[in-house]
Scaffold this motif. Structure first.
Motif, PDB file in Angstrom:
ATOM      1  N   TYR A  67      -0.959   7.668  -5.835  1.00  0.00           N
ATOM      2  CA  TYR A  67      -0.646   8.346  -4.569  1.00  0.00           C
ATOM      3  C   TYR A  67       0.860   8.515  -4.457  1.00  0.00           C
ATOM      4  N   VAL A  95     -14.783   7.939   5.514  1.00  0.00           N
ATOM      5  CA  VAL A  95     -13.818   9.041   5.477  1.00  0.00           C
ATOM      6  C   VAL A  95     -14.394  10.248   6.197  1.00  0.00           C
ATOM      7  N   VAL A 145      -9.717  10.173  -0.719  1.00  0.00           N
ATOM      8  CA  VAL A 145      -9.147   9.577   0.499  1.00  0.00           C
ATOM      9  C   VAL A 145      -9.566   8.107   0.599  1.00  0.00           C
ATOM     10  N   VAL A 202      -3.619  14.391   4.341  1.00  0.00           N
ATOM     11  CA  VAL A 202      -3.749  13.913   2.960  1.00  0.00           C
ATOM     12  C   VAL A 202      -4.151  15.076   2.057  1.00  0.00           C
ATOM     13  N   THR A 220      -5.834  15.874  -1.351  1.00  0.00           N
ATOM     14  CA  THR A 220      -6.756  15.006  -2.090  1.00  0.00           C
ATOM     15  C   THR A 220      -6.595  15.054  -3.611  1.00  0.00           C
TER      16      THR A 220
END
Lengths: 265, 263
Positions: free
Chosen positions: B82, B129, B211, B231, B233
């Motif tokens: 990430y 999520v 996520v 976010v 992905t």
């Protein structure tokens, strides 16, 4: 055409034997470099005729091949090719394909199948005409196989060999093409539970499966023939070919069209 | 197991941030620190984040990279990576993207989400999520490794904020309810020609599993993904090189599209 009719017939018979015996032949283009595209389509037509005459097969549709730009570059061509679908090539949904004795070096493609409600007569067929003439689309597998040893094909080899078509399976869910954006519709290909490739409709000629079907209608239109209502048209793979062996299970998931899986025994 | 002291972490963070700000490529940092591990790499990345925040920048979101099981297997790892997106990475659709601020940009089509509530790991699931995603939307990431010729290893790239550089959001935002995120097709066009296609499942089998894995990775540092976070992905298509004058369009099944141009 640059080959005489007798030679074309002999080569069609050779391919027919290779199909029936599941035993490949050496590349025709190496043995007969004079074979042109016209010769190759003529051989394909004779090959089909042998299946109809000898085994009672009947034509239920057509397939379009070489629709990915990358494959066109590999074979050094700038257009797709086509082959014939017969009733004997259709595999019912849920059935397993027995490789031994029926196929040589099978590979699986994930495609979108069209079933036509109306005839489509080129030239001049557009994507809009294809939309209007389509009854429904469905996810489908084409299991290609080459009767040419080790897939050592040039464009003329695969055309003569019925565009390397083997068998096909159509998914259970039919959708109107009006309800789907065929250019962006996604294709997920899994082999034995692992995602091996994803793609989308635009992988077909960098445009849409509608564009490949229009190409097919126009290719037949150029010789005064049309695509017929009720025919199944396989519009070309949206993911790279996946070789398969006994025990493999392939699965596709198509955005808006659902799932289909096939097992090899 | 960290191998670097705090001063070295700060020095490497400053070095990589300077490369980013000056659009100047550098050698991968493992040339100098061959024993650098994942903990060091993230320590450097978080130090870059602190530098940005001290300079008055805001974290505009998080992004995931290496989000393909096949690529993870190739790299011999079991987790994606990430990184942080800062406010000035955002380029509005239609606005020119300044090529001279970048080294060797590449474009990737992705699916983005905005969360309506916090997500925390470990053990975060796609179910959680799905319940937490407010909006799913198209986004395009422009990556730009600060390393020469994009030559790097995994720890070097993590330290370099996973090559993050710019991003564009747009198209149609939708609730994840009833959206087939696995089968959602994506078409990437460069200068009017289709150069790549893919579908949502290219991202870890399902974009929302990306996520969930982000929440789990942040949990290792005692962090969560706060409500409101954007976010990205992970890349659905291959990354396509871009140069000044190029324009890109990404079309999404059911989510419209995004265009961007490199000026």
């Amino acid at each position: 055409m640059s080959m005489d009719a007798k030679r074309r017939q002999t080569l069609a018979e050779e391919l027919y034997r290779a199909l029936r015996d599941a035993a490949p032949v050496d590349p025709i283009s190496e043995r007969h470099p004079e074979m042109g595209i016209d010769d190759a389509y003529d051989i394909s037509g004779r090959f089909l005729q042998l299946r109809m005459d000898n085994d009672g097969e009947r034509v239920i549709g057509r397939k379009i091949g070489i629709t990915a730009k990358a494959v066109q570059r590999m074979l050094d061509v700038d257009q797709p090719d086509y082959g014939w679908l017969t009733d004997a090539m259709w595999v019912p949904h849920g059935a397993a394909i027995t490789i031994a004795g029926t196929m040589i070096a099978p590979r699986v493609e994930g495609e979108i199948a069209f079933v036509l409600a109306d005839d489509l007569a080129g030239p001049g067929v557009s994507e809009a005409d294809v939309l209007a003439a389509t009854d429904f689309v469905a996810p489908c597998f084409e299991i290609v196989d080459s009767r040419i040893r080790d897939w050592k094909i040039r464009i003329t080899d695969t055309i003569a060999d019925n565009a390397s078509c083997g068998m096909f399976m159509i998914g259970p869910r039919a959708v109107s093409p009006f309800d789907l954006d065929l250019s962006t519709c996604g294709m997920v290909f899994e082999l034995n539970g692992e995602i091996t490739a994803t793609g989308a409709g635009a992988a077909a000629l960098g445009a849409s499966p509608l564009t490949t079907v229009a190409w097919l209608a126009n290719a037949f239109g150029a010789r005064g023939e049309s695509l017929k209502a009720g025919e199944v048209i396989l519009s070309g793979s949206l993911v790279p070919l996946q070789p398969v062996k006994v025990g493999d299970v392939a699965r596709i998931h198509v955005g808006g069209l659902g799932d289909l899986s096939i097992r090899f025994a | 197991m960290s191998t670097l002291d705090a001063d070295t972490v700060d020095r490497l963070a400053a070095h990589l941030e300077e490369a980013e700000l000056k659009a100047r490529e550098v050698e991968k940092i493992t040339d100098e620190y061959p024993d650098l591990d994942f903990e060091d790499a993230y320590a450097i990345q978080w130090a870059i984040r602190r530098r940005k925040e001290r300079a008055g920048h805001r974290v505009a979101g998080l992004k995931m990279g290496l989000t393909s099981w096949a690529k993870m297997a190739q790299m011999g790892v079991e987790q994606p990576i990430y990184a942080h997106l800062f406010d000035y990475f955002a380029v509005n659709e239609g606005a020119p993207l300044r090529t001279d601020e970048l080294i060797h940009p590449k474009v990737e089509a992705e699916i983005g989400v905005v969360l309506s509530r916090d997500l925390s790991g470990p053990g975060c699931t796609i179910a959680e999520v799905m319940a937490a995603v407010d909006v799913v939307l198209p986004c395009v990431e422009v990556i730009d490794s600060r390393y020469r010729d994009f030559r790097f290893d995994l720890v070097s790239v993590i330290a370099d904020n996973a090559s993050s550089a710019r991003f564009v959001t747009g198209g149609v935002g939708r609730s994840p309810d009833g959206l087939d995120l696995k089968g959602l097709g994506v078409v990437l066009e460069k200068n009017g020609q289709v150069v790549a296609t893919g579908a949502g499942a290219a991202v870890l089998g399902h974009p929302l599993s990306s996520v969930a894995m982000l929440a789990d990775m942040l949990a290792e540092r005692g962090e969560t993904i706060p409500a409101g976070t954007f976010v990205m992905t992970g890349g659905i298509t291959a990354a396509i090189a871009a140069q000044k004058g190029d324009h890109f369009t990404v079309r999404y099944q059911d989510l419209g599209g995004i265009s961007l141009r490199f000026a």
